[in-house]
Design a protein around this motif. Structure first.
Motif, PDB file in Angstrom:
ATOM      1  N   HIS A  16       0.824  -1.210   0.000  1.00 22.51           N
ATOM      2  CA  HIS A  16       0.000   0.000   0.000  1.00 22.51           C
ATOM      3  C   HIS A  16       0.859   1.261   0.000  1.00 22.51           C
ATOM      4  O   HIS A  16       0.494   2.270  -0.597  1.00 22.51           O
ATOM      5  CB  HIS A  16      -0.920  -0.008   1.225  1.00 22.51           C
ATOM      6  CG  HIS A  16      -1.841  -1.171   1.262  1.00 22.51           C
ATOM      7  ND1 HIS A  16      -1.388  -2.448   1.511  1.00 22.51           N
ATOM      8  CD2 HIS A  16      -3.184  -1.261   1.076  1.00 22.51           C
ATOM      9  CE1 HIS A  16      -2.422  -3.285   1.471  1.00 22.51           C
ATOM     10  NE2 HIS A  16      -3.506  -2.588   1.214  1.00 22.51           N
ATOM     11  N   ARG A  44      -6.447  -5.422  -1.075  1.00 24.35           N
ATOM     12  CA  ARG A  44      -7.131  -4.602  -2.068  1.00 24.35           C
ATOM     13  C   ARG A  44      -8.134  -3.651  -1.402  1.00 24.35           C
ATOM     14  O   ARG A  44      -8.293  -2.509  -1.822  1.00 24.35           O
ATOM     15  CB  ARG A  44      -7.833  -5.519  -3.075  1.00 24.35           C
ATOM     16  CG  ARG A  44      -8.258  -4.834  -4.354  1.00 24.35           C
ATOM     17  CD  ARG A  44      -8.491  -5.872  -5.440  1.00 24.35           C
ATOM     18  NE  ARG A  44      -8.879  -5.222  -6.682  1.00 24.35           N
ATOM     19  CZ  ARG A  44      -8.555  -5.661  -7.884  1.00 24.35           C
ATOM     20  NH1 ARG A  44      -7.803  -6.742  -8.003  1.00 24.35           N
ATOM     21  NH2 ARG A  44      -8.960  -5.034  -8.971  1.00 24.35           N
ATOM     22  N   LEU A  52      -6.721  -0.250  -0.278  1.00 20.77           N
ATOM     23  CA  LEU A  52      -5.952   0.562  -1.225  1.00 20.77           C
ATOM     24  C   LEU A  52      -6.439   2.005  -1.280  1.00 20.77           C
ATOM     25  O   LEU A  52      -5.630   2.936  -1.432  1.00 20.77           O
ATOM     26  CB  LEU A  52      -6.000  -0.072  -2.619  1.00 20.77           C
ATOM     27  CG  LEU A  52      -5.153  -1.342  -2.775  1.00 20.77           C
ATOM     28  CD1 LEU A  52      -5.299  -1.910  -4.181  1.00 20.77           C
ATOM     29  CD2 LEU A  52      -3.689  -1.056  -2.473  1.00 20.77           C
TER      30      LEU A  52
END
Length: 363
Positions: A246, A297, A300
């Protein structure tokens, strides 16, 4: 003796002969002193010479150990795959004595790396095709290192990208009254940080998996092939360490989606370009889909919002402390850099719904 003369003297430790050397400053880095060295034959060629900033990297030898582990792993991985194209990475150039670095009489740490020819870097993206290349090169880097145990790497910058620590340092500086004189821009910056205090701890509290990260994948650390325009390399590997992907992706988007550039003259005009974001994420996910988890994910968007806010806070703190970390050319430059990042974070927040939709798109 000026810096170029010092560089010329040091460069001779990395060549076999005593012929003519041309030593010129290279790049616009804010941390290390970097030179391009051109050596006449025999034993000639071009290479990059750097003096590592010991205030930033107090143990430069650990950087070199990380670099050896990283390059060995990537070389092995690329040799064992049938990828359409390989990335090129700088190689360590040893001294005459066979060492991977040189320490001068002042205790400064110097190293030499091979120069990657026929490539160029830039500070702003030209088009969406170039944005896709950036997404590819970062995704490919993460894919190549996805099976490298992050614990094999030293943490050469403890606390780097740990946003709550930057906030704590900022609070100490403000509490001590450092840089207390104010103007409207400084007041805006201080209020901007205080209104977003809860944002800084989001990634650290999420307990995401540690992976090998680049640490500083901003746009001008991507080298493009001078002929094809395709991404050829991801350079400036000093910050490679264990961390969260990230940090890398958020920092990359922070750099690339600000089409005004990091030194924008008018911070009020800075915006986050959603089309560039979509292009980068499309090719990034194509490379990382095999190992990136759903929970990674999910966070993010938080990274995309946090990274400009984090860098802005670092610029602001350095401004208040008298510009000790980031090089400046004139007073107030770090405050202006902070304002650019804060305006970018503000633009990210205004487009949260759209950015989350882009993240949810599958390649």
């Amino acid at each position: 003796m000026d810096l170029s003369e010092i560089g010329n003297r040091i460069a001779r430790h990395f060549v076999d002969e005593d012929g003519h050397l041309s030593v010129e400053p290279l790049g616009e880095g804010l941390i290390n002193d970097t030179f391009l060295v051109v050596a006449e034959p025999p034993g000639g060629g071009r290479f990059v010479l750097q003096r590592i900033n010991r205030r930033v990297f107090p143990e430069p030898r650990l950087i070199m150990e990380n670099l050896r582990v990283l390059l060995s792993h990537i070389t092995e991985r690329q040799a064992g795959t049938d990828a359409v194209r390989d990335l090129r990475f700088p190689e360590i150039r040893p001294t005459r004595a066979g060492l991977s670095f040189w320490v001068d009489d002042e205790g400064d740490f110097w190293r030499a790396l091979s120069f990657i020819p026929d490539t160029r870097s830039q500070n702003t993206l030209q088009d969406s095709a170039q944005a896709e290349e950036v997404g590819y090169v970062l995704g490919r880097f993460h894919a190549l290192t996805s099976d490298l145990d992050a614990c094999l790497l030293h943490d050469t910058l403890p606390g780097f990208h740990i946003a709550p620590r930057y906030l704590a340092r900022f609070d100490r500086v403000v509490a001590n009254g450092v840089g207390a004189s104010e103007n409207a821009e400084l007041r805006f910056a201080l209020d901007f940080v205080n209104a977003r205090r809860s944002v800084f701890a989001v990634l650290e509290e999420a307990k995401l998996p540690l992976r090998v990260i680049h640490g500083d994948p901003k746009l001008n650390n991507v080298l493009f092939d001078a002929q094809s325009g395709r991404a050829a390399s991801l350079i400036d590997l000093d910050t490679v360490k264990p961390g969260l992907v990230h940090y890398d992706l958020g920092d990359c988007l922070r750099s690339c989606c600000n089409r005004s550039g990091e030194a924008a003259d008018d911070s009020a005009k800075v915006t986050f370009d959603l089309d560039v974001c979509r292009a980068i994420l499309r090719t990034y996910f194509a490379e990382t889909g095999a190992f990136l988890t759903d929970i990674e994910r999910y966070y993010l968007y938080d990274a995309i919002r946090l990274l400009p806010l984090e860098l802005g806070l670092r610029f602001l703190t350095d401004h208040l402390e008298g510009d000790r970390y980031f090089k400046v050319e004139q007073p107030g430059q770090n405050l202006q850099r902070a304002l650019v990042q804060f305006r970018l974070a503000e633009s990210v927040e205004a487009q949260e719904k759209f950015i989350r939709n882009v993240i949810d798109e599958r390649p």
